[in-house]
Design a protein around this motif. Structure first.
Motif, mmCIF file in Angstrom:
data_model
loop_
_atom_site.group_PDB
_atom_site.id
_atom_site.type_symbol
_atom_site.label_atom_id
_atom_site.label_comp_id
_atom_site.label_asym_id
_atom_site.label_seq_id
_atom_site.Cartn_x
_atom_site.Cartn_y
_atom_site.Cartn_z
ATOM 1 N N ASP B 12 22.108 -21.849 40.594
ATOM 2 C CA ASP B 12 21.798 -23.126 41.360
ATOM 3 C C ASP B 12 22.034 -24.414 40.454
ATOM 4 O O ASP B 12 21.944 -24.336 39.356
ATOM 5 C CB ASP B 12 20.175 -23.203 41.629
ATOM 6 N N ALA B 14 20.805 -27.024 40.188
ATOM 7 C CA ALA B 14 20.118 -28.109 39.457
ATOM 8 C C ALA B 14 19.370 -27.333 38.417
ATOM 9 O O ALA B 14 18.709 -27.820 37.642
ATOM 10 C CB ALA B 14 18.744 -28.238 40.385
ATOM 11 N N VAL B 15 19.578 -26.172 38.034
ATOM 12 C CA VAL B 15 19.036 -25.368 37.128
ATOM 13 C C VAL B 15 19.779 -25.461 35.677
ATOM 14 O O VAL B 15 21.126 -25.650 35.560
ATOM 15 C CB VAL B 15 19.252 -23.862 37.268
ATOM 16 N N GLU B 31 17.477 -19.284 38.573
ATOM 17 C CA GLU B 31 17.616 -19.357 40.141
ATOM 18 C C GLU B 31 19.317 -19.262 40.642
ATOM 19 O O GLU B 31 19.986 -19.837 39.828
ATOM 20 C CB GLU B 31 17.313 -20.340 40.930
ATOM 21 N N ALA C 79 9.598 -26.768 47.957
ATOM 22 C CA ALA C 79 10.645 -26.860 47.213
ATOM 23 C C ALA C 79 11.565 -25.654 47.324
ATOM 24 O O ALA C 79 11.451 -24.948 48.119
ATOM 25 C CB ALA C 79 10.108 -26.453 45.512
ATOM 26 N N LYS C 80 12.524 -25.616 46.506
ATOM 27 C CA LYS C 80 13.798 -24.705 46.823
ATOM 28 C C LYS C 80 13.044 -23.226 46.416
ATOM 29 O O LYS C 80 13.849 -22.277 46.753
ATOM 30 C CB LYS C 80 14.937 -25.023 45.693
ATOM 31 N N GLY C 84 8.976 -24.860 41.820
ATOM 32 C CA GLY C 84 10.061 -25.857 41.516
ATOM 33 C C GLY C 84 9.372 -27.374 41.631
ATOM 34 O O GLY C 84 9.888 -28.153 40.996
ATOM 35 N N HIS C 85 8.130 -27.355 42.396
ATOM 36 C CA HIS C 85 7.265 -28.588 42.346
ATOM 37 C C HIS C 85 6.020 -28.301 41.513
ATOM 38 O O HIS C 85 5.249 -29.420 41.875
ATOM 39 C CB HIS C 85 7.046 -28.948 43.845
ATOM 40 N N GLU C 173 12.091 -24.205 50.730
ATOM 41 C CA GLU C 173 12.758 -25.216 51.368
ATOM 42 C C GLU C 173 12.303 -25.701 52.756
ATOM 43 O O GLU C 173 13.112 -26.298 53.855
ATOM 44 C CB GLU C 173 14.230 -24.895 51.473
ATOM 45 N N HIS C 573 13.207 -29.764 40.491
ATOM 46 C CA HIS C 573 13.325 -28.405 40.296
ATOM 47 C C HIS C 573 12.856 -27.846 39.096
ATOM 48 O O HIS C 573 13.688 -27.523 37.962
ATOM 49 C CB HIS C 573 14.914 -28.180 40.366
ATOM 50 N N GLN C 575 11.500 -25.881 36.024
ATOM 51 C CA GLN C 575 11.571 -24.508 35.793
ATOM 52 C C GLN C 575 10.470 -24.163 34.547
ATOM 53 O O GLN C 575 9.908 -23.007 34.905
ATOM 54 C CB GLN C 575 12.992 -24.028 34.966
#
Lengths: 326, 267, 577
Positions: B12, B14-15, B31, C79-80, C84-85, C173, C573, C575
């Motif tokens: 991804d 964004a990762v 991800e 979130a994806k 993620g949030h 999502e 996003h 992690q």
């Protein structure tokens, strides 16, 4: 195998800068390997005189192949044949759409390894090592090749053009038998220019405007400056001004817009926040004008001017125009 | 007409990414998502099906990857693809782009499509090459950076009229099928899948195949069989700090700028 | 109040009618809708605990499982990916997670990458000023021995995989935009539209949302749940309770050269002001994180502030940057590298602000129900516990074809979660009068383990607090981009990918007094609110809303605006936050 075969693209009666860079680079590398760089030109509109000029950039020989212009697969046929007949160790391309398509097709045809988006090539132990940026330009990976042929596809305009020596290279016409599937694509029209679609990725010089411009009308200052900086210049914009409707999305540079790496990036009224920086940090030379001395862009600009762009840009434009006339 | 769409699961965007210091490969932990460019390819396939100019029998998604790559296939299916094929085999690990293209071509040859569509580049650094490689192995014409695709049925069969963005302008090229077309993101706006399609995706047929059953020569794939290999990583060169001028006398400032540009042969 | 009363945010409400907008009073027919057994809105700590527990119970009861249909458990997450949030400190009491996954040991938690070590040492500091520190013995709520440092963002990813392996459909999502209510019952929810433009117009990629009908709906939306707020109003779940109040935490994760060996909390007053007028209450944490998967030594550092402050220039993000300049922190972070950043609001009202947790057809769990102990900064284990207990009650009801989940509320009250939250029920309200004025009663509550003060202390709403332009901003460090950072570059590393032309999901009045504009501009950690450079210094101004920067922390809802359901897939996003 110390000889390098370089593809040169001609368009509108001239070889493009990308190709001249590739020939120059091929010649430099071949010399370091103890071999020669030969160029190959495919099409119907390339005169012998034109092909010979590649000698000025270091090509020891130029192969001219009659065939369809602007399509990749006939060139794959031609280069595969030449590699098979003449024994080249490397094939070099200057990037761009055709460079990629041909290089990749050639890799498949001859079972060779291919490195793409290459920004620099060096020689180690008589072999070429290609370097390419990865992870958004934050690291560089080195690639080496196994086997009889290595294929290097450079990033667009990554290779420097040598000053032309004016020497003419011998031009040899080569007959190539094209594969059946190579001619199943037919060029209907080539190289159409589209005004409203701003192509900023190919421009050598970009003049980008940001919020510091103050209003949409001030983009004129950027347009005028781009014109004064010469052909090959285009105007671009940050996301903030695109959002505000001052410039079309096609010209947006940044995290969600386009990524560019021109020779000169002129930033007018741009703060340089990271969301924009990631789109243009690869530019070779960055000049920034901003009235805020603390703007982050000054931390990575090569030349920073703290001042009023409304005063500086028009005067700079005038000075550049005067210089060209004088 | 049968359309195959080549898709890829990529980290991804964004990762936060890192290079594995030992192998030099992208640390593919974290991800993964369907390569955004491939969603444009799938949408293009849907547009052909819905366009009505030719009848599209089947749209098949094909990918090469580890088992987890089924997620990309599920996503493709939720976007309208009818069934999918996963080429999954340990011998393929470490394949470079040429080896990958060779392996994918073997799977595609089994499917015998009339049209292969794929995204022109992927978020993990690969660009404009897989389509050309696959096409050469399949002996099909190939076009990349296609941003407009029109299907035309004529007496001679089906042809595609494509527009693509070259660095010198836009080309219009006509290509006869079968063909391989790599599309750019400007070609369309991919639809969002409906929840029903997302939830129904796992039920659509998914076939997993190995290298042997596709006739892939092990010596031509994998880390050992790849002709281009990573040999090291380094930091990009650090830029020296720039020059900062405060504009007091604009004429003088402008002269300085011109001199600076001149020195660097930028004008 | 000095020169005038100040500007009250609640005098400038945005045009939002939560019941009209977020409650749907009809449901699509069977062909258009999706039918599920249990719909869990929110794939965070609580939601996934509930999902996993439910599936565990259903695995042993195929009959009930069958009655729940093709999709027995669905989790809807905007979130994806789950997590993620999600953001929290966090030092978690281990019990509830061990009970939820009895087959996973603490050593395995660390191998999975969401846990970073047991707390063996800790320190609590008072910071009198920007240079000195005073170590004090940890007051009872701060005793963390035996607890585990975790990342809720990483934990959610683990829990998502477990839930999916157990048969849950996790729809990422996917935003939940409306609660479906018919005849006084919650029937399910409607997912959000996708592919609308800035002004709400459908784009070429437009896909309308879908009605999801569920036999039971669990609201696990976390802080400022969109549907939870609407449900509370619709079913009057908060009528006889104290209003909810909020805190905002901004967090960074750093890679550090030397491992930190202890959990640290600081309880002020620096960098906050002690002046009662400023109303600043907050503190910080610094937790060691040893990542067993990569071998890296990381540190989680964060600053939390009650959103009851009155100085409009208060910025939690900048206070964190200022906090980092203290020698205590420099000794830990210097030579390191920032790897993550994020921010999130959390509910601070405690026991008396918790709404009624059940309504016909639905239940509320986790932060959405206000289950955070803000005295000891613990909410993760309560979220897990409440998810588990709700699952038990819902399963029991569904197994008997009932839709009465009231048992959940009772068991929660009697559980460790209920007891812990009850014990600190009056321990924070006094701070609304100021740190110094409130401290005696707060200390009394802690010292008497909640027996005193007696009765129910009140809260007033954060948005009713008059705002004035003070001087907190003068102390913020200028970001150097290496140790201290500006908001925009922080938003960048949060992984925020919000579609450029997505509709604006933030509701605020456009034209507001300067004090309110300053409040929002300073408060928002993501730089969403901007004051145009030519705006007047006094009076009303037009605020610019850069909503695509929004990391959905939720703070705006506490101070006069409203965060509504954004398009699924947008936002940060996280992690390892």
């Amino acid at each position: 195998m110390a000889d390098i075969l370089v593809y040169a693209l001609h368009y509108d009666g001239a070889f493009n800068k990308n190709s001249l860079g590739a020939v120059s680079e091929g010649s430099r590398l071949a010399a370091a390997l103890g071999g020669q760089a030969h160029a190959v030109v495919v099409g119907d509109g390339a005169s012998v005189e034109l092909c010979a000029t590649l000698g000025g950039y270091g090509a020891a020989r130029v192969y001219r192949v009659a065939g369809p212009e602007g399509l990749a697969q006939p060139v794959v046929d031609a280069m595969a044949q030449l590699v098979g007949e003449r024994g080249f160790g490397y094939a070099l391309f200057g990037g761009g759409l055709l460079g990629f398509e041909i290089g990749a097709g050639l890799a498949a045809r001859l079972g060779a390894g291919v490195a793409m988006e290459v920004t620099s090539v060096s020689v180690a132990d008589g072999r070429l090592v290609a370097e390419r940026p990865v992870l958004g330009d934050s690291a560089i990976s080195q690639i080496e090749f196994r086997g009889d042929l290595g294929i290097v596809i450079g990033r667009l305009n990554a290779f420097e053009i040598s000053p032309p020596s004016g020497e003419a290279a011998p031009v040899e016409d080569v007959a190539v038998e094209f594969s059946a599937f190579s001619t199943r694509a037919r060029m209907l029209s080539r190289g159409e220019q589209r005004g409203e679609d701003v192509d900023i990725e190919g421009a050598d010089i970009l003049v980008a405007g940001g919020r510091g411009l103050g209003k949409a009308e001030s983009f004129e200052l950027c347009t005028e400056l781009a014109r004064a900086l010469g052909p090959g210049s285009a105007v671009a914009a940050t996301r903030a001004v695109v959002d505000a409707g001052w410039y079309p999305y096609a010209g947006q540079i940044g995290q969600t817009g386009k990524t560019v790496a021109p020779k000169l990036y002129f930033a007018a009224g741009i703060s340089g926040a990271i969301q924009h920086k990631v789109g243009m940090a690869g530019s070779e030379n960055i000049v920034a004008v901003n009235k805020d001395a603390n703007a982050p862009i000054f931390e990575f600009a090569d030349l920073g001017i703290v001042g009023d762009l409304n005063k500086i840009l028009p005067k700079l434009t005038a000075a550049l125009l005067a210089r060209r006339e004088g | 007409m049968k359309i195959c769409v080549l898709v890829k699961e990529v980290p991804d965007a964004a990762v936060r990414k890192r290079l594995d210091p030992v192998s030099g490969r992208l640390d593919r932990g974290g991800e993964r998502t369907l390569n955004p460019y491939d969603t444009h390819a799938i949408e293009a396939a849907m547009a052909i099906r819905e366009g009505g100019v030719v009848e599209v029998g089947e749209v098949v998604a094909v990918t090469m990857g580890p088992e987890g790559a089924v997620r990309a296939l599920h996503k493709a299916v939720s976007l309208g693809v009818d069934r999918s094929v996963l080429l999954c085999d340990d011998v393929l690990a470490g394949s470079d782009v040429a080896a990958t293209g060779y392996a994918l071509a073997a799977v595609l040859a089994r499917e015998a499509p009339d049209l292969v569509l794929l995204g022109q580049q992927s978020d993990d650094g690969e660009c404009y090459t897989v389509g050309a490689i696959v096409a050469d192995h399949l002996a099909m014409p190939s076009l990349t950076q296609v941003i407009k695709l029109d299907v035309q049925a004529g007496d001679g069969g089906v042809v595609l009229r494509c527009e693509r963005q070259a660095e010198y302008g836009y080309d219009t090229v006509e290509v006869a099928l079968p063909a391989v077309v790599s599309v750019g993101d400007a070609i369309n706006e991919p639809r969002y899948p409906s929840l029903k399609a997302i939830m129904g995706a796992k039920k659509k047929p998914l076939e997993t195949v190995g290298a042997a059953e596709c006739g892939i020569d092990v010596g031509r794939v994998g880390g050992e069989g790849s002709a281009a290999r990573w040999s090291g990583s380094k930091e990009p060169p650090r830029k020296p700090p720039g020059l900062l001028i405060e504009d007091e006398d604009t004429e003088a400032t402008v002269a300085q700028i011109v001199a600076w540009l001149d020195e660097r042969k930028l004008i | 109040m000095g020169a005038g009363r100040g500007v009250v945010p609640s005098d400038y409400p945005p045009a939002v009618d939560s019941r009209a907008e977020f409650i749907r009073r009809e449901i699509d027919g069977p062909d258009d809708r999706i039918d599920v057994g249990v719909a869990i809105v929110g794939g965070g700590t609580a939601g996934l605990a509930c999902a996993n527990r439910l599936l565990g119970l259903l695995a042993d009861d195929p009959e009930t499982m069958e009655r729940l249909g093709e999709v027995p458990v669905a989790v809807i997450e905007k979130a994806k990916v789950c997590g993620g949030h999600s953001l929290s400190g966090a030092v978690m009491r281990p019990g509830p997670l061990l009970e939820l996954f009895p087959d996973v040991s603490r050593e395995q938690w660390r191998k999975e990458g969401f846990a970073f070590g047991e707390v063996t040492k800790e320190a609590v500091y008072l910071l009198p000023n920007r240079r000195s520190r005073l170590r004090i013995p940890p007051p009872p709520p701060f005793r963390n021995h035996g607890a585990e440092v975790v990342s809720v963002a990483a934990l959610a990813r683990f829990a998502q995989k477990r839930a999916e392996d157990a048969g849950a459909y996790v729809l990422t999502e996917t935003a939940a935009s409306q609660l479906i209510v018919e005849d006084g019952r919650v029937l399910g929810l409607r997912s959000g539209d996708k592919g609308r433009g800035r002004d709400g117009e459908p784009l070429a990629s437009f896909e309308p949302g879908t009605d999801i009908r569920a036999q039971a709906t669990v609201l696990a939306e976390g802080s400022w749940g969109h549907l939870t707020g609407a449900a509370i109003r619709e079913f009057d779940l908060g009528g006889d309770r104290e209003p909810q109040v909020w805190e905002l935490g901004v967090k960074e994760v750093w890679k550090v050269p030397r491992p930190l060996d202890r959990v640290i909390h600081t309880i002020g007053p620096w960098p906050l002001s002690l002046r009662p007028r400023y109303g600043q209450i907050g503190g910080s944490w610094i937790y060691p994180m040893r990542d067993e998967r990569t071998g890296e030594d990381l540190v989680s550092i964060g600053f939390v502030i009650d959103l009851d402050y009155a100085d409009a220039t208060t910025s939690a993000h900048d206070l964190l940057q200022l906090f980092k300049t203290h020698p205590l922190v420099q000794g830990i972070l210097a030579g390191g590298e920032r790897v993550s950043w994020g921010a999130k609001a959390l509910p601070g009202g405690g026991w008396f602000s918790m709404p009624k947790l059940t309504m016909p057809g639905a239940a509320i769990i986790g932060d959405a129900g206000g289950m955070v102990d803000t005295v000891s900064l613990k909410g993760v284990h309560h979220a897990i516990n409440s998810g588990r207990l709700a699952a038990d009650a819902i399963y029991a009801a569904l197994a008997h074809s009932s839709d009465n989940f009231d048992a959940y509320e009772q068991t929660l009250e009697q559980s460790a979660t209920g007891r812990e939250l009850y014990r600190v029920r009056n321990a924070r309200q006094p701070f609304q009068k100021g740190f110094i004025a409130g401290a005696p009663l707060v200390n009394l509550a802690i010292a008497t383990a909640g027996r005193l003060p007696a009765g129910r202390l009140a809260w007033h709403r954060n948005q009713d607090k008059p705002m004035f332009i003070g001087r907190t901003a003068r102390r913020y460090p200028k970001p150097d981009g290496r140790y201290t950072f500006d908001k925009l570059s922080s938003v960048y590393i949060s992984g925020n990918q919000t579609r450029d032309n997505a509709p604006n999901h933030i509701r605020v009045r456009q034209h507001v007094p300067r004090e309110l504009a300053e409040t929002w501009r300073s408060m928002c950690p993501a730089g969403v609110y901007e004051i145009p450079p030519d705006a007047p210094q006094h009076g009303d101004i037009d605020i610019i809303v850069n909503y695509t920067n929004c990391i959905q922390c939720g703070a705006i809802t506490a101070k006069g605006g409203r965060l509504t359901t954004p398009e699924g897939g947008n936002g940060p996003h996280y992690q390892n936050l």
